[in-house]
Design a protein around this motif. Structure first.
Motif, PDB file in Angstrom:
ATOM      1  N   ALA A   2      15.307 -68.258  67.521  1.00  8.67           N
ATOM      2  CA  ALA A   2      13.886 -68.311  68.100  1.00  8.67           C
ATOM      3  C   ALA A   2      13.471 -66.943  68.641  1.00  8.67           C
ATOM      4  O   ALA A   2      12.251 -66.540  68.564  1.00  8.67           O
ATOM      5  CB  ALA A   2      13.788 -69.022  69.467  1.00  8.67           C
ATOM      6  N   GLU A  16      12.716 -65.057  65.308  1.00  8.97           N
ATOM      7  CA  GLU A  16      11.360 -65.268  64.876  1.00  8.97           C
ATOM      8  C   GLU A  16      10.186 -64.793  65.377  1.00  8.97           C
ATOM      9  O   GLU A  16       9.059 -64.509  65.113  1.00  8.97           O
ATOM     10  CB  GLU A  16      11.566 -66.775  64.575  1.00  8.97           C
ATOM     11  N   ARG A  17      10.365 -64.895  66.941  1.00 13.76           N
ATOM     12  CA  ARG A  17       9.151 -64.511  67.645  1.00 13.76           C
ATOM     13  C   ARG A  17       8.823 -63.148  67.756  1.00 13.76           C
ATOM     14  O   ARG A  17       7.795 -62.778  67.591  1.00 13.76           O
ATOM     15  CB  ARG A  17       9.390 -64.791  69.206  1.00 13.76           C
ATOM     16  N   ARG A  26       7.220 -62.542  64.128  1.00 10.93           N
ATOM     17  CA  ARG A  26       5.790 -62.923  64.267  1.00 10.93           C
ATOM     18  C   ARG A  26       4.864 -61.993  64.756  1.00 10.93           C
ATOM     19  O   ARG A  26       3.845 -61.386  64.252  1.00 10.93           O
ATOM     20  CB  ARG A  26       5.575 -63.977  64.760  1.00 10.93           C
ATOM     21  N   ILE A  27       5.138 -61.369  66.059  1.00 13.89           N
ATOM     22  CA  ILE A  27       4.377 -60.471  66.706  1.00 13.89           C
ATOM     23  C   ILE A  27       4.275 -58.980  65.710  1.00 13.89           C
ATOM     24  O   ILE A  27       3.126 -58.457  65.658  1.00 13.89           O
ATOM     25  CB  ILE A  27       5.266 -59.913  67.983  1.00 13.89           C
TER      26      ILE A  27
END
Length: 363
Positions: free
Chosen positions: A220, A223-224, A227-228
């Motif tokens: 997580a 991936e966070r 994405r940013i």
């Protein structure tokens, strides 16, 4: 019916064209030969990819022009903008074509990159090695892909060997990254600015060429962050279409390696593994259609067929396996096809992946 012109008719173009038929998109290719993966599924204009007349013809017959090959110059595409839309934007293409410009973009957007230096002489390489340290990687700034145009330096004696191998103007030296994983994130952005992301994938390479990917790669925090970072790039470039960033995972954090302003090898699993494939979403984005769901349908693995095709019947006997043959002539290191394995759980996928890899030979 929407018409999409595609510069390049390789396997990426082929899969774009196949994704287009169900949603009312028809593709027209431009490539040097009619013996291409794309030409097997859609019509082609034949000639040099930067031929002004052929590019103009492609644009005149298309509602939008895109590309499956990122080494076409932005200057060649610029005149097409007076005829039709060109997506993704040339700025993204040009940034991806020069490793130094790419790293400058990442740095400006506060995306971590490896320590690096531009150089053009042996003396400048020696200074870069002294400043940045060993091990490191000497790369051509342009036209390098799938491990080409690169030389790993591990000891002082490698400096002259690296220079003799690929020395010349427009090089970059990077600090070697002692990474635990290579991962990639694929996203799609519409002209209206709506963005969707695919699950993170973990990639395994050999000789600089992707061998297999698994997705979703469940982390997580990574991936966070990915994405940013991808969102920052897409917003900065006013991006339209599918964009990919490859990352190294170094001590639990992401370090950006490179980006690709197109559909990407590490996202082939999305054809069977997601509600909407990366290929369909690229077409949706460049054609001003609503973007589709990127939800994963299970646990997926994708294996590239490199240099030699496996025995088709043995692979087709595997439950949950989809087989893709690009129709290309075999030669060492060439991407000839891939297969995708879709299972309900990561445990089932990993077991099937291990068994399938025993049937795959890479040449």
């Amino acid at each position: 019916m929407t018409r999409v012109g595609i510069v390049g008719a390789g396997q990426l173009g082929r899969m774009l064209a196949l994704a287009g038929y169900p949603i009312g998109v028809r593709c027209l290719f431009l490539d040097r030969s009619d013996d291409t993966p794309g030409a097997q599924v859609a019509p082609s204009l034949i000639g040099e990819l930067e031929d002004p007349g052929l590019l103009a013809q492609l644009a005149a017959r298309s509602d939008v022009v895109t590309f499956d090959w990122e080494n076409i110059s932005g200057a060649a595409l610029e005149p097409l903008e007076k005829i039709t839309r060109v997506r993704p934007p040339r700025a993204a293409l040009q940034a991806s074509q020069d490793r130094l410009a790419e790293k400058a973009l990442f740095t400006r957007l506060k995306i971590p990159v490896a320590a690096h230096a531009a150089l053009g002489t042996l003396e400048e390489l020696q200074r870069a090695v002294k400043k940045i340290g060993l091990p490191g990687v000497l790369k051509t700034r342009r036209l390098g892909y799938d491990g080409k145009g690169q030389f790993v330096l591990r000891a002082p004696a490698d400096v002259e060997r690296a220079w003799n191998a690929i020395g010349g103007a427009d090089l970059i030296y990077e600090k070697f990254q002692n990474f635990s994983r290579e991962v990639s994130l694929i996203g799609a952005r519409s002209a209206a600015g709506r963005t969707v992301f695919y699950p993170l994938s973990a990639n395994t390479h050999g000789g600089g060429i992707l061998r297999y990917s698994v997705a979703p790669f469940s982390n997580a925090a990574l991936e966070r962050a990915a994405r940013i970072y991808l969102q920052r790039v897409m917003n900065a470039l006013d991006y339209i279409g599918v964009l990919t960033i490859e990352f190294f995972v170094v001590k639990g954090r992401l370090v950006a390696n490179e980006m690709a302003p197109r559909v990407h090898n590490s996202g082939h699993w999305s054809i069977e593994g997601c509600v909407t494939s990366q290929f369909e979403n690229h077409l949706r984005a460049v054609c001003d259609m609503p973007l589709g769901s990127t939800r994963a349908l299970g646990a997926t693995a994708m294996i590239n067929f490199l240099g030699v095709m496996p025995q088709r019947e043995r692979l087709l006997a595997i439950d949950g396996l989809a087989y893709h043959d690009y129709g290309k002539t075999p030669r060492p290191g060439r991407k000839l096809g891939h297969c995708t394995i879709l299972k309900r759980s990561a445990k089932e996928r990993d077991a099937a992946l291990a068994n399938t890899l025993k049937l795959i030979e890479w040449a």
